[in-house]
Design a protein around this motif. Structure first.
Motif, PDB file in Angstrom:
ATOM      1  N   VAL A  31      34.233  27.427-143.834  1.00 15.32           N
ATOM      2  CA  VAL A  31      33.838  28.222-142.682  1.00 15.32           C
ATOM      3  C   VAL A  31      34.296  29.661-142.908  1.00 15.32           C
ATOM      4  CG1 VAL A  31      35.929  27.637-141.360  1.00 15.32           C
ATOM      5  CG2 VAL A  31      33.887  28.415-140.159  1.00 15.32           C
ATOM      6  N   VAL A  32      33.437  30.603-142.528  1.00 21.32           N
ATOM      7  CA  VAL A  32      33.752  32.031-142.610  1.00 21.32           C
ATOM      8  C   VAL A  32      33.786  32.564-141.186  1.00 21.32           C
ATOM      9  CG1 VAL A  32      33.061  34.286-143.476  1.00 21.32           C
ATOM     10  CG2 VAL A  32      32.583  32.234-144.831  1.00 21.32           C
ATOM     11  N   PHE A  33      34.953  33.068-140.770  1.00 18.37           N
ATOM     12  CA  PHE A  33      35.086  33.681-139.449  1.00 18.37           C
ATOM     13  C   PHE A  33      34.977  35.186-139.590  1.00 18.37           C
ATOM     14  CE2 PHE A  33      37.455  29.694-138.782  1.00 18.37           C
ATOM     15  CZ  PHE A  33      36.858  29.255-137.611  1.00 18.37           C
ATOM     16  N   MET A  34      34.110  35.780-138.780  1.00 19.55           N
ATOM     17  CA  MET A  34      33.972  37.235-138.763  1.00 19.55           C
ATOM     18  C   MET A  34      33.528  37.669-137.379  1.00 19.55           C
ATOM     19  SD  MET A  34      30.636  37.391-141.300  1.00 19.55           S
ATOM     20  CE  MET A  34      30.614  39.156-141.420  1.00 19.55           C
ATOM     21  N   ALA A  81      24.818  27.736-142.783  1.00 18.18           N
ATOM     22  CA  ALA A  81      24.459  27.843-141.368  1.00 18.18           C
ATOM     23  C   ALA A  81      25.147  29.051-140.742  1.00 18.18           C
ATOM     24  CB  ALA A  81      24.855  26.581-140.613  1.00 18.18           C
ATOM     25  N   VAL A  82      24.534  29.552-139.685  1.00 17.23           N
ATOM     26  CA  VAL A  82      25.092  30.645-138.894  1.00 17.23           C
ATOM     27  C   VAL A  82      25.200  30.161-137.457  1.00 17.23           C
ATOM     28  CG1 VAL A  82      24.724  32.988-138.025  1.00 17.23           C
ATOM     29  CG2 VAL A  82      24.105  32.420-140.390  1.00 17.23           C
ATOM     30  N   VAL A  83      26.398  30.276-136.897  1.00 17.67           N
ATOM     31  CA  VAL A  83      26.609  29.942-135.493  1.00 17.67           C
ATOM     32  C   VAL A  83      27.073  31.230-134.819  1.00 17.67           C
ATOM     33  CG1 VAL A  83      27.874  28.529-133.840  1.00 17.67           C
ATOM     34  CG2 VAL A  83      27.167  27.553-136.024  1.00 17.67           C
ATOM     35  N   ASP A  84      26.111  31.909-134.180  1.00 18.43           N
ATOM     36  CA  ASP A  84      26.439  33.151-133.485  1.00 18.43           C
ATOM     37  C   ASP A  84      26.261  32.942-131.985  1.00 18.43           C
ATOM     38  OD1 ASP A  84      23.694  33.127-133.155  1.00 18.43           O
ATOM     39  OD2 ASP A  84      23.326  34.770-134.549  1.00 18.43           O
ATOM     40  N   GLY A  85      26.248  34.016-131.232  1.00 21.92           N
ATOM     41  CA  GLY A  85      26.138  33.923-129.777  1.00 21.92           C
ATOM     42  C   GLY A  85      24.835  33.320-129.291  1.00 21.92           C
ATOM     43  N   LYS A  86      23.817  33.287-130.137  1.00 19.14           N
ATOM     44  CA  LYS A  86      22.530  32.715-129.744  1.00 19.14           C
ATOM     45  C   LYS A  86      22.504  31.197-129.871  1.00 19.14           C
ATOM     46  CE  LYS A  86      20.391  36.839-131.561  1.00 19.14           C
ATOM     47  NZ  LYS A  86      19.854  37.381-132.792  1.00 19.14           N
ATOM     48  N   VAL A 107      29.468  27.562-143.226  1.00 14.23           N
ATOM     49  CA  VAL A 107      29.031  28.047-141.921  1.00 14.23           C
ATOM     50  C   VAL A 107      29.718  29.381-141.627  1.00 14.23           C
ATOM     51  CG1 VAL A 107      30.763  26.758-140.599  1.00 14.23           C
ATOM     52  CG2 VAL A 107      28.640  27.425-139.495  1.00 14.23           C
ATOM     53  N   PHE A 108      28.942  30.312-141.083  1.00 14.15           N
ATOM     54  CA  PHE A 108      29.439  31.619-140.665  1.00 14.15           C
ATOM     55  C   PHE A 108      29.458  31.662-139.144  1.00 14.15           C
ATOM     56  CE2 PHE A 108      27.910  32.545-144.866  1.00 14.15           C
ATOM     57  CZ  PHE A 108      28.665  33.611-145.332  1.00 14.15           C
ATOM     58  N   GLY A 109      30.507  32.239-138.566  1.00 14.97           N
ATOM     59  CA  GLY A 109      30.562  32.394-137.123  1.00 14.97           C
ATOM     60  C   GLY A 109      31.761  33.217-136.702  1.00 14.97           C
ATOM     61  N   SER A 110      31.841  33.465-135.408  1.00 16.30           N
ATOM     62  CA  SER A 110      32.951  34.224-134.842  1.00 16.30           C
ATOM     63  C   SER A 110      33.949  33.255-134.213  1.00 16.30           C
ATOM     64  CB  SER A 110      32.424  35.191-133.781  1.00 16.30           C
ATOM     65  OG  SER A 110      31.902  34.458-132.685  1.00 16.30           O
ATOM     66  N   THR A 111      35.057  33.794-133.750  1.00 14.22           N
ATOM     67  CA  THR A 111      36.034  32.971-133.055  1.00 14.22           C
ATOM     68  C   THR A 111      35.404  32.350-131.814  1.00 14.22           C
ATOM     69  OG1 THR A 111      37.808  34.426-133.815  1.00 14.22           O
ATOM     70  CG2 THR A 111      38.329  32.957-131.992  1.00 14.22           C
ATOM     71  N   ALA A 112      34.633  33.145-131.078  1.00 13.70           N
ATOM     72  CA  ALA A 112      34.016  32.644-129.847  1.00 13.70           C
ATOM     73  C   ALA A 112      32.986  31.551-130.124  1.00 13.70           C
ATOM     74  CB  ALA A 112      33.359  33.796-129.087  1.00 13.70           C
ATOM     75  N   SER A 113      32.234  31.692-131.204  1.00 10.71           N
ATOM     76  CA  SER A 113      31.159  30.724-131.452  1.00 10.71           C
ATOM     77  C   SER A 113      31.623  29.474-132.192  1.00 10.71           C
ATOM     78  CB  SER A 113      30.014  31.385-132.224  1.00 10.71           C
ATOM     79  OG  SER A 113      30.416  31.768-133.520  1.00 10.71           O
ATOM     80  N   GLY A 117      35.847  23.752-129.353  1.00 11.89           N
ATOM     81  CA  GLY A 117      34.911  22.668-129.147  1.00 11.89           C
ATOM     82  C   GLY A 117      33.982  22.378-130.304  1.00 11.89           C
ATOM     83  N   VAL A 118      34.303  22.859-131.489  1.00 14.12           N
ATOM     84  CA  VAL A 118      33.471  22.597-132.658  1.00 14.12           C
ATOM     85  C   VAL A 118      34.257  21.687-133.593  1.00 14.12           C
ATOM     86  CG1 VAL A 118      32.225  23.609-134.593  1.00 14.12           C
ATOM     87  CG2 VAL A 118      32.304  24.812-132.423  1.00 14.12           C
ATOM     88  N   ASN A 119      33.820  20.461-133.736  1.00 13.89           N
ATOM     89  CA  ASN A 119      34.509  19.471-134.555  1.00 13.89           C
ATOM     90  C   ASN A 119      33.772  19.296-135.881  1.00 13.89           C
ATOM     91  OD1 ASN A 119      36.504  18.852-132.577  1.00 13.89           O
ATOM     92  ND2 ASN A 119      34.919  17.761-131.460  1.00 13.89           N
TER      93      ASN A 119
END
Length: 169
Positions: A31-34, A81-86, A107-113, A117-119
């Protein structure tokens, strides 16, 4: 966008590590957090006071550039995969399930996304922090994605990418 990033830049270091870990084992998910650099557009207000309007314009997306470099290195696009605000509830769960099954490996995403709750821990081998979150608890929340029961890896690698300026502070 056509220029190769400097080999010591944060994105270049992340891409190199992603490729190395991806190739190290078929179940090594990451996972990449940005928090910045994910969007392809930006919005700003333009015009005279009382007559302002929002204008959207294209921007350079660090994340999209990194994904293209991963694909060029041989990583199948459908394994990224990308998990963003959308991306909302059911879609986030589908990405987490795909990570756990090995269909998605990065998977790429932010702390919020991705932080709550993401297992997706079953095969999570490495976490890459491209930036430091403002709140220390957010880093704990990010790291909680990998340091969980059911993770097949005894050790989860954690990478923090810093520059000599604000990142280090």
């Amino acid at each position: 966008p056509e220029m190769a990033p400097h080999p010591d830049s944060k994105p270049a270091r992340v891409v190199k590590n992603l490729i190395d870990i991806y190739n190290s084992h078929e179940n090594a998910n990451q996972v990449v957090f940005m928090e910045r650099g994910m969007s392809k557009t930006a919005t700003r207000s333009e015009g005279e006071p009382g007559n302002k309007k929002k204008v959207t314009y294209p921007t350079f997306s660090t994340m999209r550039d990194m994904i293209e470099r991963l694909v060029q290195a041989g990583i199948p696009r459908d394994q990224i995969a990308v998990v963003d605000g959308k991306v909302k509830g059911a879609q986030r769960k589908a990405v987490a399930d795909a990570m756990n099954s090995g269909k998605v490996r990065i998977v790429f995403g932010s702390t919020a996304s991705l932080g709550v709750g993401v297992n997706m821990q079953n095969n999570l081998k490495a976490m890459h922090h491209m930036d430091a979150p403002w709140m220390p608890g957010d880093l704990e929340q990010r790291n909680g994605r990998g340091h969980r029961q059911k993770n097949q890896w005894n050790t989860v690698d954690e990478y923090r990418y810093l520059t000599d300026r604000i990142d280090g502070r």
